[in-house]
Design a protein around this motif. Structure first.
Motif, PDB file in Angstrom:
ATOM      1  N   LEU A  22       5.979   1.108   0.666  1.00 47.83           N
ATOM      2  CA  LEU A  22       6.678  -0.163   0.848  1.00 47.83           C
ATOM      3  C   LEU A  22       8.018  -0.023   1.559  1.00 47.83           C
ATOM      4  O   LEU A  22       8.518  -0.996   2.124  1.00 47.83           O
ATOM      5  CB  LEU A  22       6.901  -0.832  -0.518  1.00 47.83           C
ATOM      6  CG  LEU A  22       5.632  -1.227  -1.278  1.00 47.83           C
ATOM      7  CD1 LEU A  22       5.986  -1.743  -2.670  1.00 47.83           C
ATOM      8  CD2 LEU A  22       4.836  -2.279  -0.515  1.00 47.83           C
ATOM      9  N   HIS A  23       8.609   1.176   1.535  1.00 46.51           N
ATOM     10  CA  HIS A  23       9.974   1.321   2.029  1.00 46.51           C
ATOM     11  C   HIS A  23      10.112   2.206   3.260  1.00 46.51           C
ATOM     12  O   HIS A  23      11.219   2.320   3.797  1.00 46.51           O
ATOM     13  CB  HIS A  23      10.874   1.869   0.915  1.00 46.51           C
ATOM     14  CG  HIS A  23      11.038   0.926  -0.243  1.00 46.51           C
ATOM     15  ND1 HIS A  23      10.185   0.930  -1.329  1.00 46.51           N
ATOM     16  CD2 HIS A  23      11.938  -0.058  -0.478  1.00 46.51           C
ATOM     17  CE1 HIS A  23      10.570   0.000  -2.186  1.00 46.51           C
ATOM     18  NE2 HIS A  23      11.616  -0.618  -1.697  1.00 46.51           N
ATOM     19  N   THR A  24       9.044   2.850   3.721  1.00 50.58           N
ATOM     20  CA  THR A  24       9.154   3.697   4.915  1.00 50.58           C
ATOM     21  C   THR A  24       9.299   2.806   6.146  1.00 50.58           C
ATOM     22  O   THR A  24       8.461   1.929   6.374  1.00 50.58           O
ATOM     23  CB  THR A  24       7.913   4.596   5.066  1.00 50.58           C
ATOM     24  OG1 THR A  24       7.820   5.447   3.927  1.00 50.58           O
ATOM     25  CG2 THR A  24       8.027   5.439   6.322  1.00 50.58           C
ATOM     26  N   TYR A  67       6.418   3.585  -3.567  1.00 50.82           N
ATOM     27  CA  TYR A  67       7.766   3.390  -3.018  1.00 50.82           C
ATOM     28  C   TYR A  67       7.777   3.722  -1.520  1.00 50.82           C
ATOM     29  O   TYR A  67       8.306   2.950  -0.712  1.00 50.82           O
ATOM     30  CB  TYR A  67       8.766   4.265  -3.772  1.00 50.82           C
ATOM     31  CG  TYR A  67      10.178   4.092  -3.273  1.00 50.82           C
ATOM     32  CD1 TYR A  67      11.006   3.106  -3.810  1.00 50.82           C
ATOM     33  CD2 TYR A  67      10.678   4.893  -2.241  1.00 50.82           C
ATOM     34  CE1 TYR A  67      12.299   2.922  -3.323  1.00 50.82           C
ATOM     35  CE2 TYR A  67      11.959   4.712  -1.750  1.00 50.82           C
ATOM     36  CZ  TYR A  67      12.774   3.727  -2.304  1.00 50.82           C
ATOM     37  OH  TYR A  67      14.036   3.547  -1.819  1.00 50.82           O
ATOM     38  N   ASP A  68       7.194   4.857  -1.148  1.00 48.85           N
ATOM     39  CA  ASP A  68       7.173   5.242   0.262  1.00 48.85           C
ATOM     40  C   ASP A  68       6.353   4.261   1.097  1.00 48.85           C
ATOM     41  O   ASP A  68       6.701   3.946   2.242  1.00 48.85           O
ATOM     42  CB  ASP A  68       6.610   6.656   0.417  1.00 48.85           C
ATOM     43  CG  ASP A  68       7.584   7.726  -0.061  1.00 48.85           C
ATOM     44  OD1 ASP A  68       8.764   7.409  -0.269  1.00 48.85           O
ATOM     45  OD2 ASP A  68       7.142   8.874  -0.250  1.00 48.85           O
ATOM     46  N   ARG A  82       2.334   8.208   5.512  1.00 46.51           N
ATOM     47  CA  ARG A  82       2.345   7.676   4.148  1.00 46.51           C
ATOM     48  C   ARG A  82       1.018   7.992   3.451  1.00 46.51           C
ATOM     49  O   ARG A  82      -0.042   7.960   4.078  1.00 46.51           O
ATOM     50  CB  ARG A  82       2.572   6.166   4.167  1.00 46.51           C
ATOM     51  CG  ARG A  82       3.889   5.729   4.764  1.00 46.51           C
ATOM     52  CD  ARG A  82       4.045   4.218   4.734  1.00 46.51           C
ATOM     53  NE  ARG A  82       2.952   3.552   5.439  1.00 46.51           N
ATOM     54  CZ  ARG A  82       2.775   2.225   5.477  1.00 46.51           C
ATOM     55  NH1 ARG A  82       3.613   1.441   4.831  1.00 46.51           N
ATOM     56  NH2 ARG A  82       1.780   1.704   6.146  1.00 46.51           N
ATOM     57  N   ALA A 117      12.064  -0.628  -8.261  1.00 49.40           N
ATOM     58  CA  ALA A 117      12.345  -0.714  -6.828  1.00 49.40           C
ATOM     59  C   ALA A 117      11.165  -1.240  -6.027  1.00 49.40           C
ATOM     60  O   ALA A 117      11.339  -1.668  -4.876  1.00 49.40           O
ATOM     61  CB  ALA A 117      12.761   0.654  -6.303  1.00 49.40           C
ATOM     62  N   SER A 118       9.954  -1.210  -6.611  1.00 49.56           N
ATOM     63  CA  SER A 118       8.745  -1.628  -5.885  1.00 49.56           C
ATOM     64  C   SER A 118       8.072  -2.846  -6.500  1.00 49.56           C
ATOM     65  O   SER A 118       7.082  -3.342  -5.942  1.00 49.56           O
ATOM     66  CB  SER A 118       7.745  -0.457  -5.837  1.00 49.56           C
ATOM     67  OG  SER A 118       8.318   0.677  -5.224  1.00 49.56           O
ATOM     68  N   ARG A 149       7.190  -6.212  -4.478  1.00 48.23           N
ATOM     69  CA  ARG A 149       6.246  -6.144  -3.360  1.00 48.23           C
ATOM     70  C   ARG A 149       4.960  -5.402  -3.705  1.00 48.23           C
ATOM     71  O   ARG A 149       4.125  -5.180  -2.830  1.00 48.23           O
ATOM     72  CB  ARG A 149       6.922  -5.485  -2.154  1.00 48.23           C
ATOM     73  CG  ARG A 149       8.092  -6.274  -1.580  1.00 48.23           C
ATOM     74  CD  ARG A 149       8.706  -5.532  -0.405  1.00 48.23           C
ATOM     75  NE  ARG A 149       7.710  -5.263   0.629  1.00 48.23           N
ATOM     76  CZ  ARG A 149       7.830  -4.303   1.551  1.00 48.23           C
ATOM     77  NH1 ARG A 149       8.892  -3.502   1.534  1.00 48.23           N
ATOM     78  NH2 ARG A 149       6.879  -4.123   2.449  1.00 48.23           N
TER      79      ARG A 149
END
Length: 304
Positions: free
Chosen positions: A270-272, A267-268, A280, A139-140, A143
């Motif tokens: 890149l996706h928050t 993940y957090d 973060r 998922a990461s 990026r």
């Protein structure tokens, strides 16, 4: 409040700390409590495990919060369309600066927790153990370079090694899985409480030690403090000695624990969404942990 026997409300103030749930300090005419609303990241099906575990541990002398049961005997309720519970308040502060003197008591408390939970009947698999890391990585991946050049390739190599070599035959049971410094309270230099059991699960007991090696034994400059590691593992072994196989696996488990927190932080990171009320955490801190453990050949590297 009418469903409990804890007096009349005097104040209810939001608490900024914590990223998984919404927490409030609730003061009543009988005392001080925590009100927790469980948000989307917590599966409601897991709540009987978490709340039951805290009841179980407290009954066996582990200093941890316990859920209050209402007049109907239930601890879990619904508030503002969310699952909710009121939890007892523990005195103490978490250490902003970790000293060697903190580490021995943390190891001892962790071992006592493991033994006290050995007869807890409910089970919860660790969704963030080795089988859960590749989906986070995938998922990461695209990026990851935004955090560090070449990060995806470096993590891919480590992840393949961890998946290949992860042990399956070590002693297992209920673990805390997130015993970082903000989840341990001290009062007058004495450990007064273990909190935040919302990652607790069934997994390898030595993996919990590995999490603590990362959480408690690295300095702010990201160097590893062997003295702290010796104190932490020594405190643990005063209560529950490690087997030879657990000692041998410790470098791999510590590497895996670093990977777990790196991937969730990545993940957090890149996706928050912008503007979210979440602080973060830096995944690069965990990359330093991972690189250190990669260089360790045996438990001797941790001062054992």
């Amino acid at each position: 409040m009418a469903e409990y026997d804890i007096g009349e409300p005097q104040s209810c103030k939001g608490i900024a700390e914590g990223v998984e749930n919404s927490n409030y300090m609730l003061a009543t005419t009988r005392g001080t409590y925590f009100l927790t609303l469980y948000e989307k990241r917590v599966d409601p099906r897991d709540l009987p495990f978490f709340l039951g575990l805290m009841d179980h541990l407290a009954a066996r002398g582990i200093p941890c919060p316990t859920p209050l049961h209402g007049r109907d005997g239930r601890a879990l309720r619904t508030l503002a369309d969310r699952p909710a519970a009121i939890i007892t308040f523990l005195p103490g502060l978490w250490p902003r600066r970790i000293l060697v003197d903190h580490c021995g008591p943390v190891g001892t408390a962790l071992a006592r927790l493991h033994l006290a939970a050995s007869d807890f009947a409910l089970k919860r698999p660790n969704a963030l153990s080795v089988a859960g890391w590749r989906p986070l990585m995938d998922a990461s991946r695209e990026r990851a370079h935004e955090v560090a050049p070449g990060l995806a390739d470096e993590l891919g190599t480590d992840l393949a090694a961890l998946e290949r070599d992860w042990p399956a035959d070590l002693p297992a049971g209920v673990i805390h899985a997130d015993l970082f410094q903000d989840n341990v309270l001290f009062l007058h230099d004495k450990l007064s409480g273990l909190i935040d059991f919302y990652f607790a699960c069934n997994d390898l007991l030595a993996y919990d030690i590995a999490v603590c090696l990362n959480a408690w034994c690295f300095e702010p400059d990201r160097s590893f403090n062997v003295t702290k590691a010796r104190a932490l593992v020594g405190g643990y072994q005063q209560v529950r000695p490690l087997s030879a196989a657990e000692r041998a696996a410790l470098p791999l488990l510590a590497r895996g624990a670093a990977m777990r927190f790196l991937l969730t932080r990545l993940y957090d990171w890149l996706h928050t969404p912008p503007g979210a009320m979440v602080k973060r955490k830096d995944p690069m801190e965990c990359l330093a942990w991972l690189r250190f453990h990669r260089s360790i050949a045996s438990a001797d590297g941790y001062g054992l």
